[in-house]
Design a protein around this motif. Structure first.
Motif, PDB file in Angstrom:
ATOM      1  N   UNK A  29       0.836  -1.217   0.000  1.00 50.38           N
ATOM      2  CA  UNK A  29       0.000   0.000   0.000  1.00 50.38           C
ATOM      3  C   UNK A  29       0.862   1.254   0.000  1.00 50.38           C
ATOM      4  N   UNK A  30       2.124   1.114   0.396  1.00 44.00           N
ATOM      5  CA  UNK A  30       3.038   2.269   0.391  1.00 44.00           C
ATOM      6  C   UNK A  30       4.057   2.149  -0.747  1.00 44.00           C
ATOM      7  N   UNK A  31       3.588   1.620  -1.868  1.00 47.30           N
ATOM      8  CA  UNK A  31       4.308   1.570  -3.154  1.00 47.30           C
ATOM      9  C   UNK A  31       5.353   0.460  -3.283  1.00 47.30           C
ATOM     10  N   UNK A  32       5.689  -0.237  -2.198  1.00 50.40           N
ATOM     11  CA  UNK A  32       6.732  -1.259  -2.308  1.00 50.40           C
ATOM     12  C   UNK A  32       6.215  -2.483  -3.028  1.00 50.40           C
ATOM     13  N   UNK A  33       7.100  -3.180  -3.706  1.00 47.54           N
ATOM     14  CA  UNK A  33       6.762  -4.439  -4.364  1.00 47.54           C
ATOM     15  C   UNK A  33       7.802  -5.459  -3.924  1.00 47.54           C
ATOM     16  N   UNK A  34       7.441  -6.215  -2.874  1.00 52.58           N
ATOM     17  CA  UNK A  34       8.372  -7.212  -2.331  1.00 52.58           C
ATOM     18  C   UNK A  34       7.910  -8.601  -2.751  1.00 52.58           C
ATOM     19  N   UNK A  35       8.773  -9.603  -2.546  1.00 50.66           N
ATOM     20  CA  UNK A  35       8.397 -10.965  -2.920  1.00 50.66           C
ATOM     21  C   UNK A  35       7.893 -11.712  -1.698  1.00 50.66           C
ATOM     22  N   UNK A  36       6.654 -12.202  -1.786  1.00 49.40           N
ATOM     23  CA  UNK A  36       6.099 -13.023  -0.713  1.00 49.40           C
ATOM     24  C   UNK A  36       6.534 -14.472  -0.925  1.00 49.40           C
ATOM     25  N   UNK A  37       7.081 -15.097   0.121  1.00 55.37           N
ATOM     26  CA  UNK A  37       7.565 -16.480   0.022  1.00 55.37           C
ATOM     27  C   UNK A  37       6.835 -17.302   1.078  1.00 55.37           C
ATOM     28  N   UNK A  38       6.869 -18.608   0.943  1.00 59.72           N
ATOM     29  CA  UNK A  38       6.271 -19.422   2.003  1.00 59.72           C
ATOM     30  C   UNK A  38       7.062 -20.695   2.250  1.00 59.72           C
ATOM     31  N   UNK A  39       6.617 -21.435   3.286  1.00 60.73           N
ATOM     32  CA  UNK A  39       7.301 -22.681   3.675  1.00 60.73           C
ATOM     33  C   UNK A  39       8.774 -22.444   3.987  1.00 60.73           C
ATOM     34  N   UNK A  40       9.156 -21.663   4.991  1.00 64.46           N
ATOM     35  CA  UNK A  40       8.322 -20.942   5.943  1.00 64.46           C
ATOM     36  C   UNK A  40       7.921 -19.550   5.432  1.00 64.46           C
ATOM     37  N   UNK A  41       6.895 -18.995   6.120  1.00 65.87           N
ATOM     38  CA  UNK A  41       6.377 -17.677   5.721  1.00 65.87           C
ATOM     39  C   UNK A  41       7.450 -16.604   5.871  1.00 65.87           C
ATOM     40  N   UNK A  42       7.722 -15.897   4.793  1.00 65.66           N
ATOM     41  CA  UNK A  42       8.650 -14.764   4.849  1.00 65.66           C
ATOM     42  C   UNK A  42       8.483 -13.914   3.593  1.00 65.66           C
ATOM     43  N   UNK A  43       9.232 -12.837   3.570  1.00 65.95           N
ATOM     44  CA  UNK A  43       9.185 -11.880   2.463  1.00 65.95           C
ATOM     45  C   UNK A  43      10.631 -11.578   2.125  1.00 65.95           C
ATOM     46  N   UNK A  44      10.950 -11.335   0.848  1.00 67.51           N
ATOM     47  CA  UNK A  44      12.324 -10.912   0.591  1.00 67.51           C
ATOM     48  C   UNK A  44      12.403  -9.662  -0.264  1.00 67.51           C
TER      49      UNK A  44
END
Ligand SMILES: Cc1ncc(COP(=O)(O)O)c(C=O)c1O
Length: 443
Positions: free
Chosen positions: A361-376
């Motif tokens: 919502x604040x313009x960022x485009x990050x990568x959502x990952x899972x197994x385990x849940x995380x973002x990079x």
């Protein structure tokens, strides 16, 4: 078509471009655009325009593009350890390769090559490949396309392939072992030295997927960073993928796949001699190919040069260090493993996907990952612009504070990831992704 129509179309596209461009140009996007400076893009566009009609399928018509591709491969082999310790051309053949359309094609080509090599040389009819769970999806795609059984290996606490599990997984049908340098999800470099040695001892192929790191790790090593061995200096490494269209800073649509020896590379090639269309051959999956992209790739490499790559790498790694330190200061978050520039982080107390949603919502485009849940966030030259790393950390702190105060807020991608993480709903999630692709083709 009238000329005035052309002007209209150009105007319309310029308008679309300006709407889409700011987000990545201002450094809000993980990965995706790796260079992005206006003068660099203008240079590549000019090179593309000069070569827009060329097609490597017709090397007789466009010998220039054959030269560009041969030199792209030669420069990449030099960068990745050809002719250095461990590479013995008189025994194994020199390191060689081809240009492909991207990391996925390089990986698909290498896996097809091993399937055909093992079928021919060892009579393996039910091929298996050993891949860490963190290896790129392109390996699973290769398994599906080429009927190779994927044997998945867990990773250790540092998100690196577990060598003991690899050793246990080898069977008489194993055609190749895979390691990443680094992996897409967590930016971890697998223990390539141990894994490639295991492969070498059993006469199995070993592929280093350096799609992300091939054009960064060699320079990081020269700058004095601690880079474990991952390239052809290791005698067991028999193939590699390295993406020119990522940290090689070429336009999108090129990568390099490399082999130890021309004999292995020949299993990649396609030829047909009894087709009414004539004697036909192509080194990669495509027939006709965009020679202009190879020309632009060559131009990027020679124009940037060793010094340019070193400087770019230094900037990226220094910026990544600022981002890592900033994340480490946030008590609710933790970083996965010990990455150099692909930084995955999660939370033991908060929903990390809600944090990602706030960032979106604040313009960022990050990568959502899972197994385990995380973002990079994959740090690129876009993030090395003044103030970008600091803005990322400030926004991340606000995101954490917001999610802490509003843990039950609805919307965004969080429920989708939640659903994909539950086994019974995984096929539903797969079906949803297929329907999403249908939507992309709706006019
Ligand atoms: C480690 C790794 N391998 C392979 C790929 C696939 O590359 P491409 O998207 O160019 O097909 C990626 C893409 O991010 C990657 O990170």
């Amino acid at each position: 078509m009238l000329l005035c129509d052309r002007a209209e179309y150009i105007k319309e596209m310029e308008a679309l471009k300006s709407r889409e461009e700011a987000r990545w140009k201002d450094g809000f996007v993980s990965g995706a655009v790796y260079h992005g400076d206006t003068d660099h893009i203008d240079f590549l566009n000019r090179v593309y325009a000069i070569n827009s009609q060329s097609n490597p399928l017709h090397a007789d018509l466009w010998p220039s593009v054959a030269k560009f591709e041969a030199e792209i491969v030669a420069m990449t082999t030099n960068m990745l350890g050809a002719g250095q310790a461990g590479n013995t051309p008189d025994v194994d053949g020199a390191i060689c390769g081809t240009v492909s359309s991207g990391g996925t094609e390089s990986i698909l080509l290498a896996m097809k090559t091993y399937r055909d090599w093992a079928g021919d040389k060892k009579g393996i009819a039910k091929p298996e490949m050993i891949i860490p769970v963190t290896a790129h999806a392109a390996f699973d795609k290769a398994a599906q396309y080429f009927n190779i059984k994927p044997v998945l290996i867990p990773v250790d606490a540092g998100y690196r392939a577990n060598v003991a599990a690899d050793r246990k997984a080898v069977t008489k049908n194993t055609i190749v072992i895979v390691g990443s340098a680094p992996s897409f999800p967590h930016g971890a470099i697998d223990p390539i030295e141990e894994l490639s040695e295991l492969a070498r001892q059993q006469d199995i192929g070993f592929h280093t997927d350096a799609c992300l790191g091939g054009f960064l790790l060699p320079w990081a090593e020269k700058l004095g960073y601690n880079v474990p061995p991952f390239d052809f200096r290791l005698p067991g490494v028999t193939s590699m993928s390295a993406d020119t269209h990522k940290f090689g800073y070429a336009a999108k649509g090129t990568s390099v796949v490399l082999y130890r020896g021309e004999e292995l590379r020949r299993y990649q090639y396609y030829t047909v001699t009894d087709w009414p269309g004539g004697l036909y051959f192509s080194p990669t999956f495509a027939g006709s190919r965009p020679g202009a992209l190879s020309a632009a790739c060559w131009a990027a490499m020679v124009a940037i040069g060793e010094l340019g790559y070193l400087e770019a790498t230094q900037k990226i790694l220094e910026t990544a260090a600022v981002i890592k330190a900033g994340i480490q200061e946030i008590p609710e978050l933790h970083i996965f493993g010990d990455p150099l520039w692909v930084i995955a982080f999660g939370s033991g107390t908060l929903d990390i996907y809600k944090i990602m949603d706030y960032m979106t919502r604040h313009r960022w485009n990050l990568n959502g990952l899972h197994k385990p849940a995380c973002v990079h966030i994959c740090v690129t030259l876009r993030h090395t612009q003044p103030g970008v790393a600091e803005r990322f950390i400030d926004d991340l702190k606000s995101a954490v504070a917001h999610v802490k105060q509003n843990p039950d807020e609805e919307g965004g991608m969080a429920p989708v990831y939640g659903m994909a993480a539950t086994l019974p709903l995984r096929s539903v999630a797969g079906d949803m992704l297929k329907r999403y692709m249908d939507l992309l083709y709706k006019v």
